[in-house]
Write an enzyme that holds these catalytic residues in place. Structure first.
Site, PDB file in Angstrom:
ATOM      1  N   ASP A  14       0.801  -1.572   0.513  1.00 24.36           N
ATOM      2  CA  ASP A  14       0.213   0.589   0.086  1.00 24.36           C
ATOM      3  C   ASP A  14       1.189   0.613  -0.212  1.00 24.36           C
ATOM      4  O   ASP A  14       1.830   1.157   0.782  1.00 24.36           O
ATOM      5  CB  ASP A  14      -0.746  -0.342   1.313  1.00 24.36           C
ATOM      6  CG  ASP A  14      -1.160   1.448   1.182  1.00 24.36           C
ATOM      7  OD1 ASP A  14      -2.853   1.002   0.463  1.00 24.36           O
ATOM      8  OD2 ASP A  14      -1.807   2.143   1.752  1.00 24.36           O
ATOM      9  N   MET A  57       5.334  10.024  -3.752  1.00 29.27           N
ATOM     10  CA  MET A  57       5.171   8.914  -3.093  1.00 29.27           C
ATOM     11  C   MET A  57       5.329   9.289  -1.356  1.00 29.27           C
ATOM     12  O   MET A  57       6.807   9.171  -0.965  1.00 29.27           O
ATOM     13  CB  MET A  57       5.732   7.328  -3.875  1.00 29.27           C
ATOM     14  CG  MET A  57       4.695   6.057  -2.153  1.00 29.27           C
ATOM     15  SD  MET A  57       5.558   4.526  -3.075  1.00 29.27           S
ATOM     16  CE  MET A  57       7.160   4.273  -3.095  1.00 29.27           C
ATOM     17  N   HIS A  93      -5.405   4.401   5.900  1.00 32.77           N
ATOM     18  CA  HIS A  93      -4.428   5.558   5.242  1.00 32.77           C
ATOM     19  C   HIS A  93      -3.209   5.763   5.723  1.00 32.77           C
ATOM     20  O   HIS A  93      -2.488   6.936   5.110  1.00 32.77           O
ATOM     21  CB  HIS A  93      -5.075   6.531   4.861  1.00 32.77           C
ATOM     22  CG  HIS A  93      -6.598   6.402   4.210  1.00 32.77           C
ATOM     23  ND1 HIS A  93      -6.139   6.045   2.667  1.00 32.77           N
ATOM     24  CD2 HIS A  93      -7.329   6.891   4.311  1.00 32.77           C
ATOM     25  CE1 HIS A  93      -8.161   6.216   2.429  1.00 32.77           C
ATOM     26  NE2 HIS A  93      -8.450   6.263   3.194  1.00 32.77           N
ATOM     27  N   ASP A 107      -2.981  -0.166   6.573  1.00 34.50           N
ATOM     28  CA  ASP A 107      -3.399  -0.723   4.988  1.00 34.50           C
ATOM     29  C   ASP A 107      -3.013  -2.045   4.226  1.00 34.50           C
ATOM     30  O   ASP A 107      -3.862  -2.307   3.363  1.00 34.50           O
ATOM     31  CB  ASP A 107      -3.370   0.850   4.065  1.00 34.50           C
ATOM     32  CG  ASP A 107      -4.711   1.876   4.292  1.00 34.50           C
ATOM     33  OD1 ASP A 107      -4.772   1.363   6.276  1.00 34.50           O
ATOM     34  OD2 ASP A 107      -4.586   2.987   4.438  1.00 34.50           O
TER      35      ASP A 107
END
Length: 191
Positions: free
Chosen positions: A10, A23, A169, A174
């Protein structure tokens, strides 16, 4: 017989696409191993990898940062260098999988794969998942349940398939949540 190790991945990002945006974190955990037709569940909390990354550009979408709850200014100052983090992640995958072939599992695959593949290619020159060793948990459910992709939402899945963990999140949390969903789907038989 060659085994496959499923790595649940994730990511959290500060915008819609890699390159112009960054990211900001990613989490990985082992979801299970497949040898031939036999799937083995593995505890997704046992072997994990997590990194918070220094952004690669100045551009970001404030709403995207709000989703993950990370402090972008802090990441600019203290986030891991993306090249170092991706090399460490590739090493973790190699060591974790041993002789088994690593396969990335994600929900939805298209978003997480786009980012993690781009970062591996951009910062290490190769991906431990090759160019296509991946499985979409959403599509896996749609195929097994014989429903359209539009109906393959977590809310519409039977309770016994879903993880009991909350979707927070936080990339590692996750990844663990979706590893449990993946495990349940791999052994689920539609009634």
């Amino acid at each position: 017989m060659k085994a496959e190790t499923y790595i649940s991945v994730d990511i959290e990002a500060d915008g819609p696409i890699p390159g112009p945006y960054s990211m900001v974190s990613f989490g990985m955990t082992v979801a299970g191993r497949m040898t031939g037709r036999d799937f083995e569940r593995l505890d997704p909390t046992t072997s994990t990898f997590y990194a918070e990354l220094r952004p690669i550009s100045d551009d970001f979408v404030p709403e995207a940062m709000a989703v993950c709850g990370l402090d972008r200014d802090l990441l600019v100052r203290e986030g891991r260098d993306p090249e170092e983090a991706m090399k460490s992640a590739a090493k973790w995958i190699t060591e974790t999988c041993g002789k088994a072939t690593p396969v990335l599992a994600a929900y939805p695959l298209s978003y997480d794969w786009m980012w993690i593949y781009w970062y591996f290619m951009n910062f290490t020159g190769s991906s431990p998942f090759g160019h296509s060793r991946c499985i979409d948990i959403k599509t896996l459910y749609a195929a097994k349940a014989a429903v359209p992709i539009g109906w393959a939402t977590k809310r519409q899945m039977p309770q016994e398939i879903r993880s009991t963990r909350r979707h927070s999140h936080h990339a590692l949390d996750d990844a663990i949540e979706q590893a449990e969903l993946f495990q349940n789907l791999m052994t689920w038989r539609r009634s």
